[in-house]
Design a protein around this motif. Structure first.
Motif, PDB file in Angstrom:
ATOM      1  N   GLY A 299       2.000  -8.030  -2.623  1.00 40.74           N
ATOM      2  CA  GLY A 299       1.150  -6.860  -2.790  1.00 40.74           C
ATOM      3  C   GLY A 299      -0.274  -7.109  -2.367  1.00 40.74           C
ATOM      4  N   GLY A 300      -0.494  -8.126  -1.538  1.00 40.36           N
ATOM      5  CA  GLY A 300      -1.842  -8.458  -1.074  1.00 40.36           C
ATOM      6  C   GLY A 300      -2.329  -7.523   0.014  1.00 40.36           C
ATOM      7  N   GLN A 301      -3.579  -7.707   0.381  1.00 36.52           N
ATOM      8  CA  GLN A 301      -4.229  -6.805   1.333  1.00 36.52           C
ATOM      9  C   GLN A 301      -3.918  -7.113   2.792  1.00 36.52           C
ATOM     10  OE1 GLN A 301      -6.073  -4.002   0.426  1.00 36.52           O
ATOM     11  NE2 GLN A 301      -5.088  -4.570  -1.512  1.00 36.52           N
ATOM     12  N   SER A 302      -3.486  -8.323   3.089  1.00 35.61           N
ATOM     13  CA  SER A 302      -3.180  -8.684   4.469  1.00 35.61           C
ATOM     14  C   SER A 302      -1.924  -7.970   4.936  1.00 35.61           C
ATOM     15  CB  SER A 302      -2.982 -10.198   4.589  1.00 35.61           C
ATOM     16  OG  SER A 302      -2.538 -10.539   5.890  1.00 35.61           O
ATOM     17  N   THR A 303      -1.990  -7.324   6.101  1.00 36.24           N
ATOM     18  CA  THR A 303      -0.822  -6.614   6.639  1.00 36.24           C
ATOM     19  C   THR A 303      -0.308  -7.265   7.917  1.00 36.24           C
ATOM     20  OG1 THR A 303      -2.298  -5.031   7.717  1.00 36.24           O
ATOM     21  CG2 THR A 303      -1.387  -4.411   5.571  1.00 36.24           C
ATOM     22  N   SER A 304      -0.625  -8.525   8.088  1.00 34.48           N
ATOM     23  CA  SER A 304      -0.039  -9.311   9.176  1.00 34.48           C
ATOM     24  C   SER A 304       0.332 -10.675   8.600  1.00 34.48           C
ATOM     25  CB  SER A 304      -1.020  -9.468  10.340  1.00 34.48           C
ATOM     26  OG  SER A 304      -2.221 -10.091   9.915  1.00 34.48           O
TER      27      SER A 304
ATOM     28  N   HIS B  52       2.028  -4.900   2.602  1.00 34.33           N
ATOM     29  CA  HIS B  52       2.242  -3.628   3.266  1.00 34.33           C
ATOM     30  C   HIS B  52       1.660  -2.561   2.362  1.00 34.33           C
ATOM     31  CE1 HIS B  52       4.387   0.043   4.509  1.00 34.33           C
ATOM     32  NE2 HIS B  52       4.459  -0.521   5.706  1.00 34.33           N
ATOM     33  N   ARG B  53       1.209  -1.446   2.914  1.00 38.41           N
ATOM     34  CA  ARG B  53       0.560  -0.437   2.076  1.00 38.41           C
ATOM     35  C   ARG B  53       1.492   0.088   0.984  1.00 38.41           C
ATOM     36  NH1 ARG B  53       0.357   5.101   5.662  1.00 38.41           N
ATOM     37  NH2 ARG B  53       2.403   4.928   6.626  1.00 38.41           N
ATOM     38  N   ALA B  54       2.802   0.036   1.202  1.00 37.06           N
ATOM     39  CA  ALA B  54       3.735   0.495   0.176  1.00 37.06           C
ATOM     40  C   ALA B  54       3.901  -0.523  -0.951  1.00 37.06           C
ATOM     41  CB  ALA B  54       5.101   0.791   0.790  1.00 37.06           C
ATOM     42  N   THR B  55       3.517  -1.776  -0.685  1.00 40.33           N
ATOM     43  CA  THR B  55       3.658  -2.809  -1.716  1.00 40.33           C
ATOM     44  C   THR B  55       2.361  -3.038  -2.472  1.00 40.33           C
ATOM     45  OG1 THR B  55       3.053  -4.686  -0.276  1.00 40.33           O
ATOM     46  CG2 THR B  55       5.366  -3.983  -0.281  1.00 40.33           C
ATOM     47  N   GLN B  56       1.275  -2.402  -2.020  1.00 37.66           N
ATOM     48  CA  GLN B  56      -0.032  -2.577  -2.650  1.00 37.66           C
ATOM     49  C   GLN B  56      -0.248  -1.448  -3.653  1.00 37.66           C
ATOM     50  OE1 GLN B  56      -2.354  -2.450   0.909  1.00 37.66           O
ATOM     51  NE2 GLN B  56      -1.568  -4.403   1.652  1.00 37.66           N
ATOM     52  N   VAL B  57      -0.135  -1.770  -4.930  1.00 37.28           N
ATOM     53  CA  VAL B  57      -0.179  -0.764  -5.980  1.00 37.28           C
ATOM     54  C   VAL B  57      -1.591  -0.685  -6.547  1.00 37.28           C
ATOM     55  CG1 VAL B  57       0.794  -0.060  -8.196  1.00 37.28           C
ATOM     56  CG2 VAL B  57       2.236  -1.203  -6.500  1.00 37.28           C
ATOM     57  N   ALA B  58      -2.249   0.467  -6.367  1.00 37.59           N
ATOM     58  CA  ALA B  58      -3.629   0.624  -6.822  1.00 37.59           C
ATOM     59  C   ALA B  58      -3.705   0.638  -8.340  1.00 37.59           C
ATOM     60  CB  ALA B  58      -4.232   1.906  -6.255  1.00 37.59           C
TER      61      ALA B  58
END
Length: 414
Positions: A45-50, A63-69
């Motif tokens: 759930g981290g911010q890196s998307t690569s 990934h934006r779907a795994t990053q829970v605000a």
């Protein structure tokens, strides 16, 4: 059967370096698999998307779907994002995928992944996959006792799924009106397909298997106790004392038994026992209640502090009031030769019995009285002699070997 060489772990909601029980486990397991020669990835759930190389040797990305605000009781379908996550998984080309946390993934992800014909196993570290509240603590903040359709549809009601309303009610400490919703039932029907298609569903304790099997009976369950690094640590000799030193570790919160801790401390004779708590205090009221009961609040600690803390500990205390899946603090106590007094909740009975501790029912006055009486009957010397006879639990290497066999079975042609 050879162990798969490309392994992908899915652990959403938190950066893999977050200091929590599940992320600690994923890091340790991934590191040991890299050391064994596997190519390992973690979708976190981290911010890196690569993809990037973690210092422990595995690859990691979010990934934006795994990053829970923030925590939410909504169950979004999110079809497009579900397919994007599936594309990320395919990109890694895993021989097997190991799911740990799926918070944030849309409902359709479960069915789409089940249909993707990628070998996978699921670890059950908490109750999220049938209880969106994760802990089975209901809307009244009490243990619900177990899932049941109508009860769950009332607990995860229409208003509970509106984030702004739910957060406002929590801040004002008011109960929302119960307006039942079928959302949780529809969500769990999607997850049922995910369980049916999994090669193996790994429950971290017998109680976890029992609860999940009641919701998803059509799955292959295996109870798999996780390995603890504390099983390989050198045991420090117990320091002498004139009182029994009782230690609780972790977070002082309602779920972790703050009220139970205070009740036990209040019953212990001050001339024979001292109770200390090391860790974070969730709310001021729990800290005040503990101190009023005579508990010494010693503040936060790090893993490096643990050997010294436990050398000064005669009895470990673990008193969760939720069905705690497999508390690592219990493993740490036992691996350091410390008898444990604990609530009979969740996975604790898999590890604690009369040979290494004492279990009690926190829901009755008689149970709490019995726990306090048991502690007051101990002596530092007696506890140290008892602790020396307690065997160590599974190591991470032991656990990795058992997981390797599960992976090999998942990846082998049927």
């Amino acid at each position: 059967m050879p162990e798969p060489k490309r392994i992908l772990h899915v652990s959403t909601a938190f950066d893999v370096d977050f200091p929590g029980g599940i992320t600690n486990y994923v890091r340790t397991l991934a590191q040991s698999q890299v050391a064994g020669g596997a190519v390992v990835g973690v979708l976190d759930g981290g911010q890196s998307t690569s993809w990037r190389t973690h210092e422990l040797g595995f690859e990691v990305r979010g990934h934006r779907a795994t990053q829970v605000a923030h925590f939410s009781l909504r169950s979004p379908k999110d079809t497009a994002r579900s397919r994007e996550v599936l594309d990320v998984i395919r990109e890694f080309r895993p021989d097997v995928v190991h799911f740990h946390l799926t918070i944030g993934l849309g409902r359709t992800f479960y069915r789409e992944f089940a249909d993707a014909r990628i070998p996978y196993v699921v670890s059950l570290h908490d109750y999220f996959l049938f209880c969106p509240r994760i802990t089975m603590m209901d809307y009244t903040n009490n243990d619900c006792g177990g899932p049941e359709r109508r009860k769950c549809e009332s607990c995860i009601g229409v208003l509970d799924q509106v984030d702004l309303v739910r957060r406002g009610a929590r801040k004002l400490q008011i109960q929302l009106p119960r307006i039942p919703s079928t959302s949780v039932t529809r969500r769990n029907e999607d997850i049922a397909a995910f369980f049916r298609s999994a090669s193996t569903v790994l429950a971290v304790s017998s109680r976890v298997e029992e609860l999940y099997r009641g919701v998803y009976p059509d799955a292959k369950y295996v109870v798999s106790h996780i390995g603890s690094a504390s099983a390989t640590a050198e045991r420090e000799p117990k320091t002498p004392a004139d009182k029994v030193r009782v230690t609780a570790l972790g977070t002082l919160s309602k779920y972790k038994g703050a009220e139970v801790l205070a009740e036990i401390a209040r019953r212990l004779p001050a001339d024979r026992a001292v109770v200390r708590f090391f860790g974070r205090v969730d709310e001021e009221r729990w800290g005040r209640a503990a101190e009023e009961a005579g508990v010494e609040l010693r503040g936060s600690y790090t893993p490096a502090d643990l050997p010294d803390i436990l050398a000064d500990t005669d009895i470990g205390l673990a008193v969760p009031v939720w069905e705690d899946n497999a508390p690592q603090v219990v493993m740490e106590f036992l691996n350091h030769g410390t008898p444990v007094v604990a609530t009979r909740m969740g996975g604790i009975p898999d590890f604690v019995d009369e040979t290494n501790g004492f279990l009690f029912d926190h829901r009755t006055t008689e149970g709490i009285d019995a726990a306090a009486r048991f502690i007051s009957e101990q002596t530092p010397a007696g506890a140290a002699a008892w602790g020396a006879t307690i065997p160590r639990l599974s190591t991470p290497a032991d656990h990795r070997a058992s997981i390797a066999r599960v992976y090999a079975e998942a990846a082998s042609p049927s």
